[in-house]
Design a protein around this motif. Structure first.
Motif, mmCIF file in Angstrom:
data_model
loop_
_atom_site.group_PDB
_atom_site.id
_atom_site.type_symbol
_atom_site.label_atom_id
_atom_site.label_comp_id
_atom_site.label_asym_id
_atom_site.label_seq_id
_atom_site.Cartn_x
_atom_site.Cartn_y
_atom_site.Cartn_z
ATOM 1 N N SER A 155 -0.715 4.603 -4.707
ATOM 2 C CA SER A 155 -1.318 4.005 -3.521
ATOM 3 C C SER A 155 -1.054 4.808 -2.264
ATOM 4 C CB SER A 155 -0.792 2.581 -3.338
ATOM 5 O OG SER A 155 -1.315 1.723 -4.328
ATOM 6 N N GLY A 206 -4.090 2.567 -2.200
ATOM 7 C CA GLY A 206 -4.036 1.171 -1.803
ATOM 8 C C GLY A 206 -4.823 0.270 -2.738
ATOM 9 N N PHE A 237 0.816 -1.217 0.000
ATOM 10 C CA PHE A 237 0.000 0.000 0.000
ATOM 11 C C PHE A 237 0.853 1.272 0.000
ATOM 12 C CE2 PHE A 237 -3.007 -2.813 2.665
ATOM 13 C CZ PHE A 237 -3.571 -3.362 1.525
#
Length: 514
Positions: free
Chosen positions: A491, A497, A459
């Motif tokens: 992300s 993410g 992430f």
């Protein structure tokens, strides 16, 4: 020196989404990608020599990609529902059982819960909980493509008690209050730790944020299989970006980014040496810590990934000790040693610097939903892919000797899978053209080396709440940095993410709505 309206650093899926929106709006757009291909972590690759199987090597499923982005960009995608949501093998009192959750849930799911727990109470708690979470997801999902709203505004649209339960208190409290069975608790809790290293009672609530992101995609939270593998998603995005007029350059390793709020300059190394371009905006589809390095800033702490990824090709699906049909059991998410107490025990072990003795993990068999990722010959002979996501394997566990720790972590994880099989796993693993078993394992360090994710964090860092957490960011897009013409589009953006396109969309909107 060339000039572009926008230069995007990184050709992963978010960068391609942003490029398409901006190019469609008439802005000259350049995408620079260091790999020989676009796609970032969302790629399909032939992993094993001489074996015609294209695995989704790093990212596996699609949930958070909004249907609106697919429609806006004219993407031709087939995102296919899995026949089963999940299956969890369980051994109790000398009996081998399986908790089967259908998609959609029906009588067989209720019966499966009753066989495991002895009554309907746990399934009733399950349906009540996910029904409430579905209402929350329906309220939050549409806001992901809008400027940030305040927490108070969103709370006013949902059951305030549920909001307080999932947003204000550690997720473990909710799980323990609502459910009594250890396995059921674990199946619920798993979504809070996939890609996030945390205990269920962590006061930071990063586990709550992770759970929320796993359940809000398109208001349903369903995780679907992209036909053709994850590479089909980013191939479609690259084609859309080119159709819109964006320029995509691969094998371009960006070495510096300079911005002053009005103009920017990006320098990279490619096959023809060093080049630079000036631009009005720079969009960073790289981790924020990577962007700091490109700006010449010191990075004191980088993200820490927390997963072990294992890719396998099987000559056939193995039989299960429970006697359940493996084509059903492996059709959804196959949970291994993810009881609630097992998750917490593994977390405490890893937090203390020790590989979990019984590592929790889950398995996805994409070829049951999408056999097209295999050659006709492999399909005919009964081959299948398995991808294993090992939970609670933070990078720190591999720091001293990545190779040895990888081998031991892989052995323990596959032993966990084998413990629920009625036959040895080794007898089901295919071999490549060189006679080697078709097994590939990647630690956070391997992921960092392969695709440049700092610390192997999938992430790019801890997930953030998908709304404003202070008055100063209400109405902004969550992509802004300390410099007006430098935006985060990957992300690492708020509402980033997973394979979602949200960072790319929202960075493009930051520019187009100014």
């Amino acid at each position: 020196m060339d000039f572009y309206d926008v230069v995007i650093v990184g050709g992963g899926h978010n960068g391609l989404v942003a490029a398409t929106y901006l190019a469609q709006a008439g802005m000259s757009t350049l995408v620079l990608e260091q790999q020989p291909h676009t796609g970032g972590a969302a790629v399909s690759q032939q992993v094993f020599p001489g074996v015609d199987a294209r695995l989704s090597r790093y990212s596996y499923l699609v949930s958070l990609l909004p249907d609106k982005i697919v429609a806006d960009l004219g993407l031709s995608l087939d995102l296919r529902s899995r026949a089963v949501a999940s299956y969890t093998p369980v051994r109790r009192s000398g009996r081998d059982l399986g908790l089967m959750v259908e998609r959609p849930e029906g009588a067989a799911t209720r019966e499966s819960f009753a066989r495991l727990t002895g009554s309907d109470a746990e399934y009733d708690a399950w349906t009540a909980f996910y029904g409430a979470v579905g209402e929350l997801a329906s309220a939050i999902a549409p806001t992901l493509l809008e400027p940030l709203q305040s927490a108070a505004a969103l709370r006013s649209r949902v059951d305030p008690a549920l909001w307080d339960e999932l947003v204000e208190h550690p997720f473990g409290e909710s799980v323990e209050r609502r459910f009594t069975d250890d396995t059921v608790r674990g199946v619920v809790a798993t979504d809070s730790v996939i890609g996030t290293f945390a205990g269920l009672h962590d006061p930071s609530l990063i586990q709550n944020r992770c759970f929320l992101y796993h359940l809000i995609g398109n208001g349903t939270g369903e995780w679907r299989v992209p036909v053709g593998g994850m590479g089909a998603v980013t191939d479609a995005l690259a084609a859309a970006a080119r159709r819109a007029g964006a320029s995509l350059v691969t094998n371009a390793s960006v070495t510096s980014v300079e911005v002053d709020g009005v103009r920017g300059s990006v320098t990279w190394l490619g096959g023809d040496g060093e080049r630079s371009v000036d631009c009005s905006y720079v969009l960073a589809n790289v981790a924020p810590t990577t962007l700091d390095t490109l700006r010449g800033r010191e990075v004191s702490v980088k993200p820490e990934g927390s997963q072990l990824k294992i890719n396998l090709l099987l000559s056939r699906l193995p039989a299960l000790r429970s006697g359940d049909d493996p084509t059903r059991a492996f059709a959804g998410t196959f949970h291994i040693d993810e009881d609630y107490t097992q998750l917490e025990t593994a977390y405490r072990s890893a937090a203390g610097g020790t590989l979990p003795a019984v590592p929790p993990s889950e398995v996805y068999c994409h070829s049951l939903t999408d056999p097209s990722i295999l050659s006709p010959e492999l399909i005919a002979s009964g081959h299948h892919t398995l991808t294993v996501f090992g939970v609670h394997f933070p990078a720190r566990l591999f720091a001293s000797d990545n190779d040895s720790a990888r081998a031991e972590a892989t052995r323990r994880t596959l032993a966990g899978l084998e413990s629920y099989l009625a036959e040895p796993l080794a007898g089901c693993i295919a071999t490549d053209a060189d006679g080697n078993p078709c097994i590939e394992a990647k630690t956070p360090y391997d992921i960092e080396e392969s695709i440049g994710m700092p610390g192997g964090h999938i992430f790019h860092g801890d997930l953030q709440w998908p709304w404003s957490t202070d008055d100063t960011t209400i109405g902004r897009w969550g992509t802004e940095t300390d410099t007006a013409n430098l935006l985060i589009c990957g992300s690492g953006a708020r509402r980033g993410g997973a394979v979602s396109g949200l960072g790319g969309h929202n960075a493009a909107m930051t520019i187009l709505t100014r």
